[in-house]
Design an enzyme around this catalytic site. Structure first.
Site, PDB file in Angstrom:
ATOM      1  N   LEU A 175       0.856  -1.187   0.000  1.00  0.00           N
ATOM      2  CA  LEU A 175       0.000   0.000   0.000  1.00  0.00           C
ATOM      3  C   LEU A 175       0.891   1.236   0.000  1.00  0.00           C
ATOM      4  O   LEU A 175       1.726   1.369   0.885  1.00  0.00           O
ATOM      5  CB  LEU A 175      -0.815   0.059   1.300  1.00  0.00           C
ATOM      6  CG  LEU A 175      -2.075  -0.762   1.447  1.00  0.00           C
ATOM      7  CD1 LEU A 175      -2.656  -0.512   2.832  1.00  0.00           C
ATOM      8  CD2 LEU A 175      -3.094  -0.381   0.376  1.00  0.00           C
ATOM      9  N   HIS A 176       0.745   2.116  -0.958  1.00  0.00           N
ATOM     10  CA  HIS A 176       1.513   3.359  -0.875  1.00  0.00           C
ATOM     11  C   HIS A 176       0.847   4.518  -1.605  1.00  0.00           C
ATOM     12  O   HIS A 176       1.284   5.653  -1.471  1.00  0.00           O
ATOM     13  CB  HIS A 176       2.923   3.172  -1.439  1.00  0.00           C
ATOM     14  CG  HIS A 176       2.958   3.153  -2.937  1.00  0.00           C
ATOM     15  ND1 HIS A 176       2.600   2.039  -3.647  1.00  0.00           N
ATOM     16  CD2 HIS A 176       3.263   4.106  -3.847  1.00  0.00           C
ATOM     17  CE1 HIS A 176       2.710   2.313  -4.936  1.00  0.00           C
ATOM     18  NE2 HIS A 176       3.103   3.549  -5.086  1.00  0.00           N
ATOM     19  N   ARG A 177      -0.208   4.233  -2.382  1.00  0.00           N
ATOM     20  CA  ARG A 177      -0.787   5.290  -3.193  1.00  0.00           C
ATOM     21  C   ARG A 177      -1.398   6.382  -2.312  1.00  0.00           C
ATOM     22  O   ARG A 177      -2.082   6.073  -1.330  1.00  0.00           O
ATOM     23  CB  ARG A 177      -1.853   4.686  -4.103  1.00  0.00           C
ATOM     24  CG  ARG A 177      -1.904   5.304  -5.469  1.00  0.00           C
ATOM     25  CD  ARG A 177      -2.326   4.350  -6.544  1.00  0.00           C
ATOM     26  NE  ARG A 177      -1.197   3.600  -7.038  1.00  0.00           N
ATOM     27  CZ  ARG A 177      -0.148   4.127  -7.681  1.00  0.00           C
ATOM     28  NH1 ARG A 177      -0.094   5.420  -7.927  1.00  0.00           N
ATOM     29  NH2 ARG A 177       0.842   3.374  -8.072  1.00  0.00           N
ATOM     30  N   ARG A 196       6.341   6.090   3.081  1.00  0.00           N
ATOM     31  CA  ARG A 196       5.202   7.000   3.056  1.00  0.00           C
ATOM     32  C   ARG A 196       4.062   6.493   3.933  1.00  0.00           C
ATOM     33  O   ARG A 196       3.366   7.274   4.584  1.00  0.00           O
ATOM     34  CB  ARG A 196       4.701   7.120   1.613  1.00  0.00           C
ATOM     35  CG  ARG A 196       3.465   7.934   1.488  1.00  0.00           C
ATOM     36  CD  ARG A 196       2.964   8.072   0.050  1.00  0.00           C
ATOM     37  NE  ARG A 196       2.148   9.252  -0.003  1.00  0.00           N
ATOM     38  CZ  ARG A 196       2.431  10.341  -0.691  1.00  0.00           C
ATOM     39  NH1 ARG A 196       3.491  10.396  -1.443  1.00  0.00           N
ATOM     40  NH2 ARG A 196       1.639  11.382  -0.649  1.00  0.00           N
ATOM     41  N   ASP A 253      -1.845  -1.773  -4.302  1.00  0.00           N
ATOM     42  CA  ASP A 253      -2.282  -0.597  -5.067  1.00  0.00           C
ATOM     43  C   ASP A 253      -1.161  -0.132  -5.995  1.00  0.00           C
ATOM     44  O   ASP A 253      -1.213   0.966  -6.543  1.00  0.00           O
ATOM     45  CB  ASP A 253      -2.752   0.525  -4.132  1.00  0.00           C
ATOM     46  CG  ASP A 253      -1.661   1.039  -3.204  1.00  0.00           C
ATOM     47  OD1 ASP A 253      -0.511   0.573  -3.292  1.00  0.00           O
ATOM     48  OD2 ASP A 253      -1.974   1.935  -2.386  1.00  0.00           O
TER      49      ASP A 253
END
Ligand code: UD1
Length: 364
Positions: free
Chosen positions: A203-205, A238, A276
């Site tokens: 997950l990073h978006r 992030r 993602d």
């Protein structure tokens, strides 16, 4: 010919490496420029080591910041470099801010510009990467498309046929070249995992991790999925802090970002992958591992039509229902055309046949 190859962030490294090698094998002089968009060791050093990329010839030190700050800093540093080096061509890959920044500078400075991964479109203008993709293609001379659908997008946008080259997927070149080494990784043992016994999550978006409401929903869904299949979540810097703040559900194990070989090994042995990311949709398709994408759209539709990817969106109930469906009836492994490990060879051929001297006017 002298060719500048640009890389800026983690997903660029495995794309630029085989292109550099193929260009050098054909006698080009290659200069690797790192923009510095990603700077943490976990996002850089381990990838350079795993992939066997040499230290960048130039480092622009751009770092993080708002989109404008990051893009602007790369542009301001790249312009004098181009003046000094005076390459015949510049190669940019992917869709990150560094890609767009170097593309804009090149288009005005004069060298030919080649975009690797041209033509991908999510048609989602809220994604910064979509803006970068469309704008980079617009100023590129060579549009190097990974798949037929990407070429079709470019044709429908009015690009000239002689600019569009369907070359295949460079990310898969690197995956296939490193798969045996990845399979020798001890990462499963280190995390006490067994082949087929866990799900892998990334997950990073920004739309998923920067909005606490969205992230809370995703974590809730992951908690429910973990009731059926334990999950491993190697975390992007992030997302690390935000996920920590909201609390990690039981059955989900958060670990530091993985290196390239370990991450390929983790995908290869996973029962399913939830992501993602763009590149992970492609790697799971090439590996034949079921992938559930936590987005409403994808710029990589061949991973759905010809691969193992299923779009689940971000609604928690829909994610959980999709995962159950995929676990009950996994999609059959298939591999899109030209994902054969030879994309970078085709790129080198396109760029070097007849040299990179300008043989035609810049597109209008
Ligand atoms: C960027 C790309 C995205 C790609 C992703 C892969 C853009 C618009 N986005 O997103 O397409 O999928 O890289 O990782 O270019 N940070 C660190 N260490 C680093 C780099 C970043 O801690 O080495 C943190 C900083 O807090 C930074 C944030 O991550 O502000 C975002 O970094 P940035 O490069 O702006 O975007 P990514 O989210 O990494």
């Amino acid at each position: 010919p002298r060719i500048v190859c640009v890389a800026g962030a983690r997903p660029n490294y495995m794309k630029i490496k085989p292109v550099m090698d193929a260009l050098e094998r054909r006698g080009a002089e290659v200069l690797l420029v790192h923009t510095g968009q990603h700077y943490d060791a976990s996002m850089n050093d381990v990838f350079f080591r795993d992939l066997g990329i040499r230290s960048p010839d130039r480092h622009l030190g751009a770092g993080s910041g708002s989109h404008a700050q990051q893009t602007g800093r790369v542009m301001a540093a790249f312009e004098p470099l181009l003046d000094e080096v005076a390459p015949d061509a510049v190669v940019v890959v992917g869709d990150i801010n560094s890609t767009l920044a170097c593309a804009l500078v090149t288009a005005k400075a004069g060298p030919l510009l080649a975009h690797v991964e041209a033509g991908l479109r999510s048609r989602d203008w809220t994604m910064p990467e979509e803006v970068n993709r469309v704008a980079t293609d617009r100023v590129s001379d060579y549009l190097l498309a990974p798949s037929a659908d990407a070429a079709a997008n470019l044709r429908s946008e009015g690009y000239r046929e002689d600019q569009i080259h369907v070359v295949g997927n460079v990310m898969i070149d690197t995956l296939l070249a490193n798969l045996d080494r990845a399979r020798r990784s001890d990462v499963l043992a280190r995390y006490g995992l067994t082949r087929g016994g866990y799900g892998l999550v990334t997950l990073h978006r920004p739309a998923n991790v920067d909005d606490p409401g969205a992230l809370r929903g995703l974590l809730k869904a992951l908690g429910e999925v973990a009731g059926r299949c334990p999950l491993l979540l190697p975390v992007h810097p992030r997302a690390a802090e935000r996920i920590g703040e909201l609390g990690v559900p039981g059955g989900v194990r958060v670990v530091p970002a993985a290196g390239y070989l370990d991450f390929i090994a983790l995908q290869d042995s996973a029962r399913l992958v939830l992501t993602d990311s763009g590149g992970v949709q492609e790697e799971t398709t090439a590996l034949g591992v079921p992938c559930v994408t936590l987005r409403e759209n994808t710029e990589r539709p061949v991973t759905v039509t010809e691969g193992t990817n299923v779009l689940a969106g971000t609604d928690p109930d829909r994610i959980v229902a999709t995962v159950h469906r995929v676990l009950d009836d996994p999609p059959a492994p298939r591999c899109p055309a030209l994902w054969d490990g030879r994309a970078s060879e085709r790129i080198a051929q396109v760029l070097l046949d007849g040299g990179t001297a300008r043989t035609r006017p810049r597109p209008t």
